[in-house]
Design a protein around this motif. Sequence first.
Motif, PDB file in Angstrom:
ATOM      1  N   UNK A  18       0.872  -1.172   0.000  1.00  0.00           N
ATOM      2  CA  UNK A  18       0.000   0.000   0.000  1.00  0.00           C
ATOM      3  C   UNK A  18       0.914   1.228   0.000  1.00  0.00           C
ATOM      4  N   UNK A  19       0.523   2.267  -0.742  1.00  0.00           N
ATOM      5  CA  UNK A  19       1.297   3.505  -0.796  1.00  0.00           C
ATOM      6  C   UNK A  19       0.361   4.676  -0.503  1.00  0.00           C
ATOM      7  N   UNK A  20       0.974   5.779  -0.099  1.00  0.00           N
ATOM      8  CA  UNK A  20       0.198   6.983   0.208  1.00  0.00           C
ATOM      9  C   UNK A  20       0.812   8.164  -0.518  1.00  0.00           C
ATOM     10  N   UNK A  21      -0.041   8.984  -1.117  1.00  0.00           N
ATOM     11  CA  UNK A  21       0.426  10.171  -1.835  1.00  0.00           C
ATOM     12  C   UNK A  21       0.898  11.216  -0.832  1.00  0.00           C
ATOM     13  N   UNK A  22       2.091  11.754  -1.074  1.00  0.00           N
ATOM     14  CA  UNK A  22       2.647  12.769  -0.178  1.00  0.00           C
ATOM     15  C   UNK A  22       1.865  14.075  -0.256  1.00  0.00           C
ATOM     16  N   UNK A  23       1.170  14.326  -1.360  1.00  0.00           N
ATOM     17  CA  UNK A  23       0.432  15.580  -1.522  1.00  0.00           C
ATOM     18  C   UNK A  23      -1.016  15.480  -1.060  1.00  0.00           C
ATOM     19  N   UNK A  24      -1.782  14.582  -1.677  1.00  0.00           N
ATOM     20  CA  UNK A  24      -3.218  14.514  -1.359  1.00  0.00           C
ATOM     21  C   UNK A  24      -3.538  13.526  -0.244  1.00  0.00           C
ATOM     22  N   UNK A  25      -2.567  12.706   0.148  1.00  0.00           N
ATOM     23  CA  UNK A  25      -2.660  11.774   1.264  1.00  0.00           C
ATOM     24  C   UNK A  25      -3.649  10.628   1.048  1.00  0.00           C
ATOM     25  N   UNK A  26      -4.033  10.387  -0.191  1.00  0.00           N
ATOM     26  CA  UNK A  26      -4.883   9.244  -0.517  1.00  0.00           C
ATOM     27  C   UNK A  26      -3.994   8.009  -0.621  1.00  0.00           C
TER      28      UNK A  26
END
Length: 197
Positions: A60-68
């Motif tokens: 699983x990964x998380x976007x550093x900008x939008x945090x989705x």
Amino acid sequence: MGRCEKEPAVILVRDQAQADLGGPELTCPHCPGQLRRWGFARTRSLRSSGGGRVWLRPRRVRCASCRVTHVLLPALAPPHRAYTIDLVGQALLASTLGRSHRTIGTDLGIPTDTVRDWIRRVKARAEWLRVRGTIEAHMLDPMLPVIVPAGSALADALSALATAAAASVRRLGPTAPPWQIIALIARGQLLAPVRSG
């Protein structure tokens, strides 16, 4: 930056090693943010063409900008399916040879309704898949001749995708098994739900 309005996505990657790396080369499908590792999704068991099982624990990964958060799924595992892509591919190829979904299901030990659903989904987006495969094939090999129609919308789509996969192998080497390359070329949309409307 505020929370993104977009839903989490499944992002197809070449293999589990690429998924485990995460890394700066992967960006969010909804914004320009970089994806960072964020644990794992649930463990999955897939039936493979050899009759065995393949166990996956997708990153699983998380976007550093939008945090989705998103899931990086190896190409051997079609999203939301309990079978590997090579088994799906066997069923699709058998269908292009005129075999019924009942015969294919019986021969492969897969419920006939599942096989029928796979065939319907691919047929519903066959033109998009044919165009996608043709564009990718000619991007990878500009000297490639015209892809000759194979006789049906399903066969034409699979032929174009197979031609693109072969062009990929010629240019980049055997980066993955053929059906996994086809899944990547199709951007994970081979068995995506058909939207009406």
